[in-house]
Design a protein around this motif. Structure first.
Motif, short mmCIF file in Angstrom:
data_model
loop_
_atom_site.label_atom_id
_atom_site.label_comp_id
_atom_site.label_asym_id
_atom_site.label_seq_id
_atom_site.Cartn_x
_atom_site.Cartn_y
_atom_site.Cartn_z
N THR A 76 0.83 -1.19 0.00
CA THR A 76 0.00 0.00 0.00
C THR A 76 0.87 1.25 0.00
N GLN A 77 0.31 2.31 -0.52
CA GLN A 77 1.01 3.60 -0.53
C GLN A 77 0.90 4.25 0.85
N MET A 78 1.94 4.91 1.26
CA MET A 78 1.93 5.65 2.51
C MET A 78 0.74 6.61 2.53
N GLY A 79 0.05 6.65 3.64
CA GLY A 79 -1.11 7.52 3.77
C GLY A 79 -2.43 6.88 3.41
N GLN A 80 -2.36 5.72 2.79
CA GLN A 80 -3.59 5.02 2.42
C GLN A 80 -4.13 4.21 3.59
N GLU A 81 -5.43 3.94 3.52
CA GLU A 81 -6.07 3.08 4.50
C GLU A 81 -5.91 1.62 4.07
N VAL A 82 -5.75 0.75 5.04
CA VAL A 82 -5.65 -0.67 4.71
C VAL A 82 -6.48 -1.45 5.73
N ILE A 83 -7.12 -2.49 5.26
CA ILE A 83 -7.90 -3.38 6.13
C ILE A 83 -7.36 -4.79 6.01
N LEU A 84 -6.98 -5.34 7.13
CA LEU A 84 -6.50 -6.72 7.17
C LEU A 84 -7.63 -7.57 7.75
N ARG A 85 -7.85 -8.70 7.11
CA ARG A 85 -9.00 -9.52 7.49
C ARG A 85 -8.58 -10.85 8.10
N CYS A 86 -9.40 -11.31 9.01
CA CYS A 86 -9.15 -12.57 9.72
C CYS A 86 -10.49 -13.27 9.92
N VAL A 87 -10.48 -14.57 9.73
CA VAL A 87 -11.64 -15.38 10.10
C VAL A 87 -11.17 -16.32 11.20
N PRO A 88 -11.54 -16.02 12.45
CA PRO A 88 -11.12 -16.89 13.56
C PRO A 88 -11.86 -18.23 13.50
N ILE A 89 -11.43 -19.15 14.31
CA ILE A 89 -12.12 -20.43 14.42
C ILE A 89 -13.50 -20.17 15.01
N SER A 90 -14.50 -20.86 14.49
CA SER A 90 -15.90 -20.45 14.66
C SER A 90 -16.37 -20.38 16.11
N ASN A 91 -15.95 -21.22 17.00
CA ASN A 91 -16.47 -21.20 18.36
C ASN A 91 -15.56 -20.42 19.32
N HIS A 92 -14.59 -19.70 18.77
CA HIS A 92 -13.69 -18.94 19.63
C HIS A 92 -14.32 -17.63 20.04
N LEU A 93 -13.90 -17.15 21.22
CA LEU A 93 -14.51 -15.97 21.80
C LEU A 93 -13.55 -14.80 21.97
N TYR A 94 -12.25 -15.08 22.01
CA TYR A 94 -11.26 -14.04 22.26
C TYR A 94 -10.40 -13.90 21.01
N PHE A 95 -10.20 -12.67 20.61
CA PHE A 95 -9.49 -12.41 19.36
C PHE A 95 -8.39 -11.39 19.60
N TYR A 96 -7.31 -11.54 18.83
CA TYR A 96 -6.13 -10.70 19.03
C TYR A 96 -5.50 -10.33 17.70
N TRP A 97 -4.83 -9.21 17.71
CA TRP A 97 -3.91 -8.86 16.64
C TRP A 97 -2.53 -8.65 17.26
N TYR A 98 -1.52 -9.22 16.57
CA TYR A 98 -0.13 -9.05 16.93
C TYR A 98 0.61 -8.52 15.72
N ARG A 99 1.74 -7.88 15.98
CA ARG A 99 2.56 -7.34 14.89
C ARG A 99 4.00 -7.82 15.08
N GLN A 100 4.63 -8.10 13.96
CA GLN A 100 6.05 -8.47 13.99
C GLN A 100 6.77 -7.71 12.90
N ILE A 101 7.52 -6.69 13.31
CA ILE A 101 8.39 -6.00 12.37
C ILE A 101 9.54 -6.94 12.02
N LEU A 102 9.97 -6.91 10.76
CA LEU A 102 10.96 -7.86 10.27
C LEU A 102 12.18 -7.92 11.19
N GLY A 103 12.50 -9.14 11.62
CA GLY A 103 13.67 -9.34 12.45
C GLY A 103 13.48 -9.05 13.92
#
Lengths: 114, 118
Positions: free
Chosen positions: A13-40
């Motif tokens: 994506t270009q700097m300044g643009q909006e981005v949406i990342l999508r996830c489909v969790p396992i169907s009966n799960h109740l707690y959801f998280y996002w984590y980030r890993q910068i390279l290295g």
């Protein structure tokens, strides 16, 4: 075996643009998280989500970030105005309930901001 | 806040040999969980093994075992009979056992890159 699914696998994506990342969790799960890993670097917690609201967020998760679960299945992470330093691998994870200790991770989305 | 330290940025092992990856953590809690995750070049996070702090017995999963020393706050991973497919980044992670979804977040160490030599 059920799994957490993330799309896309790679987003540029270009700097300044909006981005949406999508996830489909396992169907009966109740707690959801996002984590980030910068390279290295290590995997860092961004946000946790339970009962349709944020339960905790890190200092990384500023006003540029938002999460929602619009339809009861998808779990999305939106970055409103991307910066170069947002380039990273983003992982979605979920837990079924408080008694279960294991977090199931998706395969990750590699975000590249140019 | 909890911290997880992996003091070995890189390790190498010969195929079929045994290697131990170190992890220490800092917490004031008495009940928690510890994990080792494997991250191959595909960058998928794969759970290797987990340990409940209230259990004295060390967890074992096939060729993978841990040495959990609660008093020393140490949680090392031993890989026996190393295989080429074991080559990956290994992350140690901590999770509180407290109530509420916010306490289920994982705190990761910086990782140890394991190379397996044929």
């Amino acid at each position: 075996e059920p799994e957490v699914t993330q799309t896309p696998s790679h987003q540029v994506t270009q700097m300044g643009q909006e981005v949406i990342l999508r996830c489909v969790p396992i169907s009966n799960h109740l707690y959801f998280y996002w984590y980030r890993q910068i390279l290295g670097q290590k995997v860092e917690f961004l946000v946790s989500f339970y009962n349709n609201e944020i339960s905790e967020k890190s200092e990384i998760f500023d006003d540029q970030f938002s999460v929602e679960r619009p339809d009861g299945s998808n779990f999305t992470l939106k970055i409103r105005s991307t910066k170069l330093e947002d380039s990273a691998m983003y992982f979605c994870a979920s837990n079924p309930n408080r008694a279960n200790t294991e977090a199931f991770f998706g395969q990750g989305t590699r975000l590249t901001v140019v | 806040a909890q911290t997880v330290t992996q003091s070995q940025p890189e390790m190498s092992v010969q195929e079929a040999e045994t290697v131990t990856l170190s992890c220490t953590y800092d917490t004031s809690e008495s009940d928690y969980y510890l994990f080792w995750y494997k991250q191959p070049p595909s960058r998928q996070m794969i759970l290797v093994i987990r340990q409940e702090a209230y259990k004295q017995q060390n967890a074992t999963e096939n060729r993978f075992s841990v040495n959990f020393q609660k008093a020393a706050k140490s949680f090392s991973l031993k890989i026996s009979d190393s295989q080429l497919g074991d080559a990956a980044m290994y992350f140690c992670a901590y999770r509180s056992a407290g109530s509420g979804g916010s306490n289920y977040k994982l705190t990761f160490g910086k990782g140890t890159l394991l190379t397996v030599n044929p």
